[in-house]
Structures are given as structure tokens and as C-alpha cells.
Design an enzyme around this catalytic site. Structure first.
Site, mmCIF file in Angstrom:
data_model
loop_
_atom_site.group_PDB
_atom_site.id
_atom_site.type_symbol
_atom_site.label_atom_id
_atom_site.label_comp_id
_atom_site.label_asym_id
_atom_site.label_seq_id
_atom_site.Cartn_x
_atom_site.Cartn_y
_atom_site.Cartn_z
ATOM 1 N N LEU A 1 20.430 -27.073 11.483
ATOM 2 C CA LEU A 1 21.165 -26.465 10.358
ATOM 3 C C LEU A 1 20.832 -27.153 9.030
ATOM 4 C CD1 LEU A 1 24.648 -26.061 12.075
ATOM 5 C CD2 LEU A 1 22.875 -24.327 11.788
ATOM 6 N N ARG B 1 23.532 -33.151 19.319
ATOM 7 C CA ARG B 1 23.554 -33.263 17.853
ATOM 8 C C ARG B 1 22.217 -32.965 17.168
ATOM 9 N NH1 ARG B 1 27.561 -38.187 16.248
ATOM 10 N NH2 ARG B 1 27.999 -36.947 14.426
ATOM 11 N N CYS C 1 22.118 -38.733 21.410
ATOM 12 C CA CYS C 1 23.287 -39.376 20.823
ATOM 13 C C CYS C 1 24.375 -39.350 21.887
ATOM 14 C CB CYS C 1 23.682 -38.584 19.582
ATOM 15 S SG CYS C 1 25.363 -38.767 19.083
ATOM 16 N N ASP D 1 37.199 -36.207 15.595
ATOM 17 C CA ASP D 1 37.220 -37.672 15.496
ATOM 18 C C ASP D 1 38.597 -38.268 15.824
ATOM 19 O OD1 ASP D 1 34.576 -37.758 14.882
ATOM 20 O OD2 ASP D 1 34.816 -38.242 12.759
ATOM 21 N N ILE E 1 19.522 -31.198 14.292
ATOM 22 C CA ILE E 1 19.582 -31.135 12.819
ATOM 23 C C ILE E 1 19.029 -29.800 12.297
ATOM 24 C CG2 ILE E 1 19.553 -33.629 12.417
ATOM 25 C CD1 ILE E 1 16.542 -33.180 11.561
ATOM 26 N N ARG F 1 31.368 -50.537 13.605
ATOM 27 C CA ARG F 1 30.744 -49.482 12.801
ATOM 28 C C ARG F 1 31.789 -48.731 11.979
ATOM 29 N NH1 ARG F 1 28.745 -45.225 16.006
ATOM 30 N NH2 ARG F 1 28.594 -44.351 13.946
ATOM 31 N N LYS G 1 34.750 -44.302 6.079
ATOM 32 C CA LYS G 1 33.357 -44.495 6.513
ATOM 33 C C LYS G 1 32.533 -43.231 6.258
ATOM 34 C CE LYS G 1 32.096 -43.889 10.912
ATOM 35 N NZ LYS G 1 30.923 -43.025 11.136
ATOM 36 N N ASN G 2 33.028 -42.099 6.727
ATOM 37 C CA ASN G 2 32.219 -40.882 6.641
ATOM 38 C C ASN G 2 32.003 -40.428 5.211
ATOM 39 O OD1 ASN G 2 31.905 -40.893 9.357
ATOM 40 N ND2 ASN G 2 33.222 -39.133 9.786
ATOM 41 N N ILE H 1 33.875 -29.130 19.389
ATOM 42 C CA ILE H 1 32.807 -29.477 18.443
ATOM 43 C C ILE H 1 31.609 -30.128 19.139
ATOM 44 C CG2 ILE H 1 32.249 -30.687 16.278
ATOM 45 C CD1 ILE H 1 34.453 -28.662 15.802
#
Ligand code: UD1
Length: 428
Positions: free
Chosen positions: A132, A128, A123, A314, A130, A406, A22-23, A336
Site C-alpha cells: 500500500l 505486514r 515480522c 495495540d 508494504i 522499544r 512512540k508511534n 488488523i
């Protein structure tokens, strides 16, 4: 709303074909924006996120065509073509539903010199941000404006980005992907330091190289990119899903079973296989993948999540579920994401004994868990409940199946085929 219902206590045994990652798919799809020629991706998993990404691409003017599978392939093929873009905006509704929509920012900027993406907002697994992504794009020549909940990135004068050097203060998979995709069409050279090293980043770079990009150092913390004027189309197979494979390995472990994970690449998942071995499982590598088998009681572990090649965040929830049944105390640390223990209260309802303090968790192994009606707030947390349900006594009903859809292709089918009693139940 649908739910997944499991009658626990069955030992899993047999082969599970592993789908495309998926990723990886979610970062390969936006690469179609970088060329006006056709890009064909094979081994694409049939997942809700991949469909959503296809819709986003259509909104931008990229045509998508699903093709039949070729002989020997397990995933789908999609041909994408961005002959003419009709929009450079990823709207709020898309980004809210699928955070990975942010990955169109870099390619749109590279191709059209202009990209507008809604800010992702909250989220379930933490804040999370953005920042960066934006800092990296700025370093390679973009101008960034934030207004009315959107971020707009432009190349000065609507021309090509210049390229430039950037050191990531924190390793970020998504920000590395956006920076790489933006830099491949820049006028000059880009050096990304402290870049993410995940296999999905390597997959992205391999696709871009096949499209004509000049990239070196993928898989290391220093990625060097020499911008080119044009990229061309190609056909490329998505890498196998190391997280799906690891999840089924945990399912084998908790049920005292033995599953053959077909199609995996062992080098992508060494931290996972090391942890499985330390937990007392037996691993046999063979030409088509690897076999994971229980070999006595599960042993407790100490695990701390880290960027690749460390232990993947994950995989944290799935290991936690498996370790609920280990003989002794396990220690887990999540470094993380904050707020990534949302599965803990649900696992406790099934009889798990887990203490959480901030980012650390102690899992006291129990002999026995019982089925319950449970729900989770994210994809991997949902999978941890499936894993616990496979070993729990009685019936477990996992609600909010859309999280699983998903990221896990044909979950019930794959688990039934190896002996689980599992079905999808339609709800009101
Ligand atoms: C990707 C994966 C996700 C995985 C994660 C970490 C996809 C679609 N998702 O997510 O499954 O859990 O990598 O392996 O590939 N951060 C910032 N600012 C930013 C970006 C990130 O502070 O601009 C922080 C995050 O909050 C997090 C850390 O950096 O604490 C790592 O996140 P990142 O690697 O960017 O995760 P994603 O790319 O979102």
C-alpha cells in the site's frame, strides 16, 4: 540478557506521567528530511526505537542533537538538521530491526527524488507487507522498482513528484504517513481517500502544517494536500502516548487499583476509555489527564480491533491480560494483524484460561493467576505479561526486555512509583 521481575499482588495507586507517543515520534522524526532547516522535536520519549531512528537519520546525513529538557517538560528534545543528505538508502540492518524505518521512503523521495529502502521481511505479528505504501507513492507520481530485496522509488527525471489521487483499499497508518510526507513537496494536488485517521496521523499533519505544508482533512478519511516548493524548520511537541496510557489503565484495573494518568488527551483514546468503563472501571477526567480506578470486580467484554476511532490493535494484548481476571467470559477479535495472539501461550502458563480460534479468542475469567518465567515476541505482548504479573501470585520474570524498551519509557520506575514491586535484573 536483562529481565523484568515482578512480585505480584500489589494494588497500584498514584500518578503516572505519560510519555510522548512512540508511534508519533517515529513519523515526526523523518519529517526533518523534508527541509534543510532545523527541526526541533520536544516531548520525545527515551526509547530504543527513537534512538534507532536517530541513527538511521545520521546514516542519511541528518544531524541529530539531543538537548536538555526545558522547564515543565518530561521528554527529551532533539534538534535534527538535514542540510545536505549524504545517502538516500535505508539499509537492511536498520529496516530489519525497526520496521518503521520504511517511513523515510516518502520524505527521501520528496526531498531528493530518489529513495531506496530494504524490504522489511517477516515480522512477529504477521506478514505486514508494504504494497500500500508503494501503490500510494506510485499514484502521486513515483516510479517503483523492486530488486535484490530493496525497493527504489524515484521521481521522474529526479524532479518533484506530480501529486495525484489514491484510495487506500485497506486503512494503513504507515502507508498514509508515507503518502502524506511524499505529497507535501509535490508539484500538484494530492487527495488521499480512506486514509488512516489515527491521532498520530493528525500529529504528523500538524507538524507539517507548522513547517509550511498545505494539508486539509487530517483526522478524516479524506486528506487533501496542495504541494509547496519548500518547507521550513520549526519546534513541535510530540503528542502523549495513548497506548502507554491505556496499558497503565489496564494495570490499574487488574490490580484493583487507581492510577492518575498525567498528560493524556482523552479524545485520543475514547475507544479505550469506553472499554475500561464497560469492564467496570471508573474514569474521572481532570485538567491534567484522567484517573482510572477499579470499582468492584472486573466485568467481561466483547472487543473487536479496528482502525481509529475503533478499538486499537495495540491495546488488544493488554486488555486480554486484564480480562483474564474478569468475572465471566470475554470475546476478543483481532481484525488488523494475523498472528497477534503470541502472548496467549505465556498467559496460559500463568493460569489464564483462553481459547483461540483463528482471529477470535475467548477469555474465561479465572480467580487466580500465578507468577512464572515468561517471554514474548513483541512489544504489546510483553506488556500484557507485565500486566498479568502485577496481579499474579508470586514472582513473574518477563524475558526479552528489549521488546519493552522499544516502547515503554522507564517502565519499572513508573510502576514502582505507584506501588508495584518490580525491578530489572541483569542476566548473563
Ligand atoms: C502502525 C503502528 C502499529 C499499529 C498499526 C495499526 C507505527 C510505527 N506502528 O503500524 O503500532 O499496530 O499501525 O494501528 O505507527 N497493510 C498491507 N499493506 C501495506 C501496509 C499495511 O496490507 O502496505 C496491512 C497490514 O498488514 C495490516 C493493516 O494493513 O493488516 C494495517 O497496518 P498498518 O496500519 O499499515 O500498520 P503499521 O503502519 O505498520
Amino acid at each position: 540478557m536483562d529481565s523484568i521481575v515482578i512480585q505480584g499482588g500489589k494494588r497500584l495507586e498514584g500518578a503516572i506521567p505519560i510519555s510522548g507517543a512512540k508511534n508519533s515520534a517515529l513519523t515526526l522524526l523523518p519529517c526533518a528530511i523534508l527541509t534543510d532547516e532545523k527541526l526541533t522535536l520536544s516531548n520525545l520519549p527515551r526509547l530504543a526505537d527513537v534512538d534507532s531512528f536517530g541513527h538511521l537519520m545520521n546514516e542519511l546525513g541528518v544531524s541529530t542533537k539531543i538537548e536538555g529538557m526545558h522547564k515543565g517538560e518530561i521528554g527529551r528534545r532533539m534538534t535534527l538538521r538535514a542540510e545536505n543528505l549524504i545517502s538516500t538508502v535505508a539499509p537492511y540492518d536498520m529496516v530489519r530491526r525497526m520496521r518503521a524505518s520504511i517511513l523515510v521512503l516518502g520524505p527521501l523521495l520528496a526531498r531528493a527524488g530518489d529513495a531506496t529502502v530494504s524490504l522489511p521481511g517477516g515480522c512477529a505479528i504477521g506478514d505486514r507487507p508494504i504494497d500500500l505504501h508503494l501503490q500510494a507513492l506510485e499514484a502521486i507520481g513515483a516510479e517503483i522498482e523492486i530488486a535484490a530485496g530493496f525497493v527504489r522509488a524515484t521521481a521522474p527525471g529526479g524532479k518533484r513528484l506530480s501529486g495525484g489521487d489514491f484510495t487506500f483499499p485497506v486503512v494503513s497508518v504507515g502507508a498514509t504517513e508515507n503518502a502524506v510526507m511524499a505529497a507535501v513537496l509535490a508539484a500538484g494536488r494530492t487527495n488521499l481517500y480512506n486514509a488512516a485517521r489515527e491521532p498520530e496521523i493528525v500529529d504528523l499533519c500538524r507538524l507539517l502544517q507548522k513547517m509550511g505544508a498545505h494539508i486539509e482533512g487530517e483526522g478524516s478519511p479524506h486528506i487533501k494536500i496542495e504541494g509547496v516548493e519548500k518547507l521550513h524548520g520549526c519546534t513541535y511537541a510530540v503528542m502523549p502516548d495513548r497506548i502507554e496510557a491505556g496499558s497503565y489503565a489496564c494495570a490499574a484495573g487488574i490490580t484493583g487499583g487507581s492510577v492518575d494518568l498525567i498528560g493524556i488527551r482523552p479524545e485520543d483514546m475514547l475507544a479505550t476509555t469506553n472499554a475500561l468503563v464497560q469492564a467496570g472501571l471508573m474514569i474521572e477526567f481532570h485538567d491534567h489527564g484522567m484517573k482510572v480506578s477499579a470499582d468492584g470486580p472486573l466485568r467481561p467484554l466483547a472487543l473487536s480491533t479496528a482502525p481509529f476511532p475503533g478499538f486499537a490493535t495495540d491495546m488488544q494484548a493488554q486488555f486480554m491480560a486484564m480480562l483474564c481476571r474478569a468475572k465471566g467470559e470475554s470475546f476478543l477479535e483481532e481484525t488488523i494483524f494475523e498472528n497477534r495472539y503470541m502472548h496467549v501461550p505465556e498467559l496460559r502458563r500463568m493460569g489464564a484460561n483462553i481459547d483461540v480460534r483463528g482471529r477470535s479468542a475467548i477469555v474465561h475469567g479465572v480467580d487466580h493467576m500465578t507468577g512464572a518465567k515468561v517471554m514474548a515476541t513483541d512489544l504489546r505482548a510483553s506488556m500484557s505479561l507485565i500486566i498479568a504479573g502485577l496481579a499474579a501470585e508470586g514472582e513473574t520474570e518477563v524475558l526479552r526486555v528489549y521488546h519493552l524498551d522499544r516502547g515503554y519509557e522507564r517502565l519499572e520506575e513508573k510502576l514502582s512509583a505507584v506501588g508495584a514491586t518490580i525491578e530489572r535484573r541483569g542476566g548473563g
